[in-house]
Design an enzyme around this catalytic site. Structure first.
Site, PDB file in Angstrom:
ATOM      1  N   LYS A 219       0.834  -1.191   0.000  1.00 28.30           N
ATOM      2  CA  LYS A 219       0.000   0.000   0.000  1.00 28.30           C
ATOM      3  C   LYS A 219       0.870   1.243   0.000  1.00 28.30           C
ATOM      4  O   LYS A 219       1.899   1.297   0.676  1.00 28.30           O
ATOM      5  CB  LYS A 219      -0.899   0.006   1.247  1.00 28.30           C
ATOM      6  CG  LYS A 219      -1.705   1.278   1.453  1.00 28.30           C
ATOM      7  CD  LYS A 219      -2.424   1.216   2.789  1.00 28.30           C
ATOM      8  CE  LYS A 219      -3.079   2.537   3.114  1.00 28.30           C
ATOM      9  NZ  LYS A 219      -3.710   2.533   4.439  1.00 28.30           N
ATOM     10  N   GLU A 268      -8.399  11.710  13.858  1.00 22.30           N
ATOM     11  CA  GLU A 268      -7.458  10.628  14.142  1.00 22.30           C
ATOM     12  C   GLU A 268      -6.464  10.977  15.252  1.00 22.30           C
ATOM     13  O   GLU A 268      -5.559  11.779  15.060  1.00 22.30           O
ATOM     14  CB  GLU A 268      -6.692  10.242  12.876  1.00 22.30           C
ATOM     15  CG  GLU A 268      -5.790   9.032  13.060  1.00 22.30           C
ATOM     16  CD  GLU A 268      -5.290   8.465  11.758  1.00 22.30           C
ATOM     17  OE1 GLU A 268      -4.453   7.553  11.810  1.00 22.30           O
ATOM     18  OE2 GLU A 268      -5.731   8.929  10.684  1.00 22.30           O
TER      19      GLU A 268
END
Length: 469
Positions: A219, A268
């Site tokens: 990724k 986050e």
């Protein structure tokens, strides 16, 4: 660190001046007192009159606010940045005189700041006013904790200072900071929005999927920029006010340097430490909110069962678990994620809890966590190398840790996403997405459009959002 009880500010300054004469070095004096309630947004607005920049922080899940004015002390680092900042912070605290009877987390002298995403990425003029690693001890700090308000003055006292003059200046500044003038709530008006090379970015997504298919990289997170132009200079306090109102489950933050300000509303948490209790957050996998309750449930159900998003989320969970286990005991990680709803978006969410070992600090954890696979990729080194060499954007502080530390080894850092660098009457907004082998450029492009929405909506960009959706 010298903990002391001081009733009068004059005597506090006299003690600090005497210490500075003995040690032959400037002496940090920090005095904290409870005060009547004051709006942190109003304090931030008034703080614009204090030289040295402003800071702002609102917790995502607690009644906890910080607003700072001016700069008593600066911490900056180039190489070995986490260690250098830690050493500078430890050094200034070791000689500080601190009057703070309650010693609550987030009171006293705090260091507020952040790091760049990648110190090895060549810096562009976009981030000219921001250092790669930069923290500030505000000269004046408002801390709001569960409805209680505390005011801290932090002053670097020299041996030639005069206590009466220092006390007079502090009192004059306090009166200005506590002024009850109304905050202007009108947001900015946009003249135009410019996407920075969207077609080139889509081509890069295609090149990235080819790279992943032909390597051991799983990724790579790619980010892009949206440039926004306003009719007048942006009123920062109005933007923060709108972010606080709209993004209730997010960390709202701001760090001002000169005429530039980096601010945002990030959902986050990277890491929080309070009395050695550690909490980190795995937040990866994104979907929009539905227009109706039924549609919203359906989108949430799809996200919870989407293999691409679950796979991406597991990347983050395993990396955070590994980083936390290196510094902690009693690590607890749930088996499955749950939904984390925001106003415009919803995410897959997994909390990680632990007890921080006494040999480590919050910056030791930050160093191990950044960048998470949600912002860099997996494996870390290979994905970062690709981003550094092939992504045209200078991320600066976007996607990097931003937060605060206090003298009692408490602190909290968020990942600086859903953010903007505001430069008077212009701004750069940033958004990213995780690219894997099956990613499609147009779908990833649409995901970044969704992630621009929280920031763009408070900056007056509703027409652009409607056009894109």
């Amino acid at each position: 660190m010298i903990q002391t009880e001081i009733d009068k500010l004059d005597s506090a300054f006299e003690e600090a001046i005497a210490t500075a004469k003995t040690t032959r070095r400037p002496q940090l004096l920090s005095v904290t007192e409870p005060i009547d309630q004051i709006d942190p947004i109003l304090f931030f607005e008034n703080a614009g009159q204090v030289e040295g920049g402003r800071v702002f922080w609102k917790s995502a899940d607690e009644d906890f606010w910080l607003a700072g004015a001016g700069e008593a002390y600066a911490l900056e680092a180039d190489s070995n940045r986490f260690t250098q900042i830690e050493e500078q912070w430890t050094d200034i605290l070791s000689n500080a005189i601190i009057a703070n009877s309650r010693r609550l987390p987030g009171t006293g002298p705090i260091a507020f700041g952040g790091f760049s995403f990648d110190p090895d990425k060549p810096k562009t003029s976009l981030w000219k006013d921001f250092q790669g690693s930069q923290f500030r001890v505000p000269a004046y700090l408002l801390s709001v904790i569960n409805g209680e308000c505390f005011f801290t003055i932090n002053i670097l006292v020299c041996d030639h200072d005069h206590s009466g003059q220092l006390a007079f200046q502090v009192e004059k500044t306090k009166q200005m900071l506590f002024s009850r003038a109304a905050v202007e709530h009108e947001g900015p008006e946009i003249e135009r929005v410019k996407e920075i090379d969207p077609d080139i970015w889509k081509q890069l997504v295609g090149q990235t999927t080819d790279k992943i298919k032909n390597s051991d990289i799983e990724k790579i997170v790619l980010a892009r920029e949206l440039r926004v132009y306003f009719q007048d200079s942006v009123k920062l306090s109005a933007v923060l006010d709108k972010l606080v109102e709209a993004q209730t489950n997010s960390y709202v933050f701001a760090f001002e340097n000169g005429k530039d300000c980096f601010l945002g509303a990030s959902p986050e948490r990277l890491v929080k430490v309070e009395e050695r209790r550690l909490l980190s957050t795995c937040l990866a996998g994104t979907a929009p909110r539905g227009d109706t309750e039924g549609e919203d449930r359906e989108i949430g159900y799809t996200l919870l069962h989407d293999q691409k998003n679950l796979h991406e989320h597991r990347f983050v969970v395993e990396m955070i678990r590994e980083a936390v286990e290196a510094c902690c005991r009693n690590v607890k990680v749930p088996d499955e994620p749950v939904l984390y709803p925001l106003k415009n978006l919803q995410h897959l969410y997994t909390p990680v809890e632990a007890e921080l070992d006494s040999k480590f600090s919050i910056l030791d954890v930050v160093k191990r966590l950044h960048p998470t696979p949600a912002l860099g990729g997996k494996p870390r080194m290979q994905s970062m190398k690709f981003i550094r060499e092939d992504e045209q954007l200078d991320r600066g502080w976007y996607g990097a840790p931003v937060g605060w530390m206090d003298p009692y080894q408490n602190g909290e850092f968020a990942v600086a996403i859903r953010s903007a660098l505001i430069q008077e009457s212009e701004a750069s907004l940033f958004a990213g997405c995780g690219v894997v082998k099956d990613s499609l450029p147009e779908e990833e492009y649409e995901e970044t459009n969704i992630k621009f929405t929280p920031m763009l909506s408070v900056l007056g960009g509703q027409s652009w959002i409607t056009q894109k959706h």
